[in-house]
Scaffold this active site. Structure first.
Site, mmCIF file in Angstrom:
data_model
loop_
_atom_site.group_PDB
_atom_site.id
_atom_site.type_symbol
_atom_site.label_atom_id
_atom_site.label_comp_id
_atom_site.label_asym_id
_atom_site.label_seq_id
_atom_site.Cartn_x
_atom_site.Cartn_y
_atom_site.Cartn_z
ATOM 1 N N HIS A 150 62.031 54.481 50.170
ATOM 2 C CA HIS A 150 63.182 54.771 51.022
ATOM 3 C C HIS A 150 63.803 56.118 50.610
ATOM 4 C CE1 HIS A 150 67.018 53.719 53.162
ATOM 5 N NE2 HIS A 150 67.542 54.426 52.164
ATOM 6 N N GLU A 151 63.940 56.302 49.299
ATOM 7 C CA GLU A 151 64.508 57.569 48.804
ATOM 8 C C GLU A 151 63.575 58.744 49.072
ATOM 9 O OE1 GLU A 151 67.510 57.593 48.118
ATOM 10 O OE2 GLU A 151 67.687 55.424 48.009
ATOM 11 N N GLU A 234 69.326 56.293 57.808
ATOM 12 C CA GLU A 234 68.976 55.132 56.980
ATOM 13 C C GLU A 234 67.841 54.338 57.628
ATOM 14 O OE1 GLU A 234 69.946 54.534 53.955
ATOM 15 O OE2 GLU A 234 71.226 56.298 54.052
#
Lengths: 507, 135
Positions: A150-151, A234
């Site tokens: 995700h990062e 996100e």
């Protein structure tokens, strides 16, 4: 790679810098005019504008050249190496290769029991990934991989560039309005009121109202602008995570665990909030225009709805199905994916599974403590004392047995001892998973300690692993002792010619 | 971290895989929220007792949380008159002897053999040495 997202992020960064500059300078001049004498309002306004401009330039320079160190400093993160966290580094490497990043990001750990992660940096070449000790303790390999991916997604999409600049800019606006509110509250209330009475409600009144409005609305606008933008990214980072790991359930279950954790982040300044995988202030600000993150339940639902594949198209379909929003997350031109991406099986990570959450949390926090120059003292009574670098005295009495120890700080060398201690820590516990490939006997038999035994008198020793205490009789003639607390072996060295017995005792 | 009461530097003590922060000056104990979570997993009942105190209003001076420096709330332990300080997001502060008093009151009735709860044992072990086995 979502090229349109990357281009939009770069464009927005420039726009944001310009807009924030305008905001800062205009509010600075208003504040200057409001606080000035009635004779020279414009000169004071200019001074205010110049001061705000100077702050803006400084913030701009900081955000472009030193933002990562500032943000990592704000969260007290410490860089870690492969010896400390082989699994974390492996996971990051895998995801860097899967995402074709040009450079391996630096990896940091924050001493915080709350599980979370974030990335900073202005380009993929200079980026840092930061995870909390709580995350390392809570997640298994697949979940950690999901969060790291995700990062990496944020880094690939240049979200970190935009967010880094926005965080510094937002910080500066909040700083200036805070200064204004303070000066207004403490010094000028009485002066302004008396002046406006003298002027008969003339120029000072409206000026005061305008500047007050600006000081109140400015920060709110800045927050709304900045927070609302970070929601779509996100979803996209979640999509990237699913695609890179080919295992959406990993991130979904990590998010679920993070959401259920009752512990709040202790060291998260509000400007850093949008960086985290999950908003650290979720209990206070959960939805609406101020939310930095989409609702967790929705993100988990989308990931779990991806039953047919792990590709971007699968994520977008699941997104449309779950949220029922008409507007697509991405323009169709951005989807360059060919073929179907299958979901992989859950990894079998029996060898690397942390023994218990408590142990891995302890290990993570100890490593950061060692990096932060803590002294570690293991008292013979079994108590382990961790002394902060600020502790003023050189000697310390054990609160349990009153033995006096000298406090020696070994700096980075302490990390090694923490690592060896924590790998032995809990080894005999039933929950410990032993990899069948590693061979060897029962894990407890591998934990061997040395102790000096002086024959002829009673002697107290303690197991270094579990702290179990023993009093050794002067007539004891064995060579080793198996700890009844944890099963570890304590081997005795003794003076030549003494003892000579060959009996092994099991206490 | 500094002691909320006497501003001494807190020492972190680890025993039997439980960690507490201890003030050498006033013998107060700080229980981290993370540590409380771990306790809750290990021995539910005891930690549940600590994690659900009721909030009360008292005129006593508010102390600062050693982590975030905000004023902590005064909370009254269920079933006893011990007044604690709680930071809702970071942990609980017990003045010298308070924690042992609470655990004494709760676990003491069940007799010595039943007192195997991690926290009670830890405190018992930390503050009453000399229980070594003889070999």
């Amino acid at each position: 790679m979502f090229w349109s997202v990357i281009a939009a992020n770069k464009r927005k960064t420039v726009l944001l810098i310009v807009l924030m500059g305008f905001f800062l300078i205009s509010s600075g001049s208003m504040i200057g005019m409001a606080l000035a004498d009635a004779q020279h309002p414009y000169a004071a306004g200019l001074i205010g504008a110049a001061a705000a401009g100077a702050v803006w330039v400084v913030m701009l320079l900081v955000s472009l050249f030193a933002s990562d160190s500032v943000l990592l400093g704000l969260t007290h993160a410490r860089e870690v190496t492969r010896d400390m966290y082989p699994q974390l580094i492996n996971v990051v490497e895998e995801m860097v290769i899967a995402g074709s990043l040009p450079h391996m990001p630096r990896i940091f750990v924050v001493d915080d029991p709350s599980p979370n992660a974030f990335a900073v940096g202005k380009s993929p070449e200079k980026s840092c990934i930061c995870v909390t000790a709580g995350l390392l303790a809570l997640c298994d390999r697949d979940e950690l991989q999901g969060v790291v991916a995700h990062e990496i997604g944020h880094i690939m999409n240049r979200d970190v560039l935009y967010m880094t600049v926005a965080a510094t800019m937002l910080g500066s606006i909040l700083f200036i309005s805070d200064m204004f509110v303070r000066s207004f509250r403490y010094t000028s209330t009485t002066r302004l009121a008396s002046r406006s009475r003298r002027a008969g409600g003339g120029a000072a009144g409206p000026l005061l109202i305008v500047s007050l409005l600006l000081a109140i609305i400015g920060p709110i606008l800045a927050r709304v602008l900045y927070f609302s933008i970070s929601r779509r990214r996100e979803y996209l980072a979640d999509a990237t995570s699913a695609r890179l790991t080919r295992y959406p359930e990993g991130l979904a279950s990590a998010l679920e665990k993070i959401g259920q954790s009752p512990v709040m982040l202790s060291a998260a300044p509000s400007a850093v909030a949008p960086f985290y995988t999950v908003n650290p202030y979720r209990q206070h600000i959960s939805s609406g225009a101020f939310a930095t993150h989409p609702p967790l339940s929705e993100r988990i639902q989308i990931l779990r709805a991806m039953s047919h594949g792990a590709g971007y198209t699968d994520y977008l379909k699941a997104y449309a199905r779950v949220t029922r929003r008409r507007r697509a997350l991405l323009p169709p031109a951005d989807l360059t994916e060919r073929g179907k991406v299958d979901i992989r099986q859950a990894s079998r990570d029996g060898c690397s599974a942390p023994a218990t959450r408590a142990e891995s949390l302890r290990r993570a926090r100890d490593i950061i403590r060692a990096l932060n120059d803590f002294a570690f003292i293991t008292c013979a009574c079994g108590l382990r004392i961790k002394v902060a670098p600020e502790y003023p005295k050189d000697r310390i009495a054990c609160p349990r047995c009153s033995r006096v120890h000298s406090v020696q700080r070994s700096g980075a060398a302490a990390v090694g001892s923490v690592l060896s201690a924590s790998s032995a820590m809990g080894a005999p516990a039933a929950a410990r998973v032993v990899c069948p490939d590693q061979g060897g006997g029962h894990p407890s038999e591998r934990a061997v300690q040395e102790a000096r035994f002086v024959p002829g008198r009673w002697q107290k020793i303690a197991c270094e692993i579990c702290g179990h205490g023993y009093e050794i009789s002067p007539r004891f003639s064995g060579k080793r002792l198996v700890c009844s607390g944890c099963g570890a072996v304590i081997r005795f060295s003794r003076a030549a010619g003494q003892g000579g017995g060959s009996s092994d005792i099991s206490a | 971290m500094k002691c909320p009461q006497c501003s001494d530097i807190l020492l972190t003590l680890e025993f039997d895989r439980i960690e507490i922060d201890y003030c050498p000056g006033c013998r107060g104990v700080w229980l981290d929220a993370g540590e409380l979570g771990i306790l809750l997993e290990r021995d539910g009942k005891e930690a549940l007792l600590l994690s659900a105190p009721g909030s009360v209003r008292r005129k006593e001076k508010k102390r600062a949380c050693p982590i975030c420096s905000r004023g902590m709330e005064k909370v009254l332990m269920t079933g006893s008159d011990v007044l604690l300080d709680e930071c809702p997001s970071h942990g609980l502060w017990f003045d010298g002897g308070e924690l042992s008093k609470i655990l004494e009151a709760e676990c003491g009735d069940r007799g010595e053999e039943d007192r195997t709860g991690g926290l009670a044992r830890l405190l018992d072990e930390i503050f009453t040495p000399g229980k070594e086995e003889r070999t």
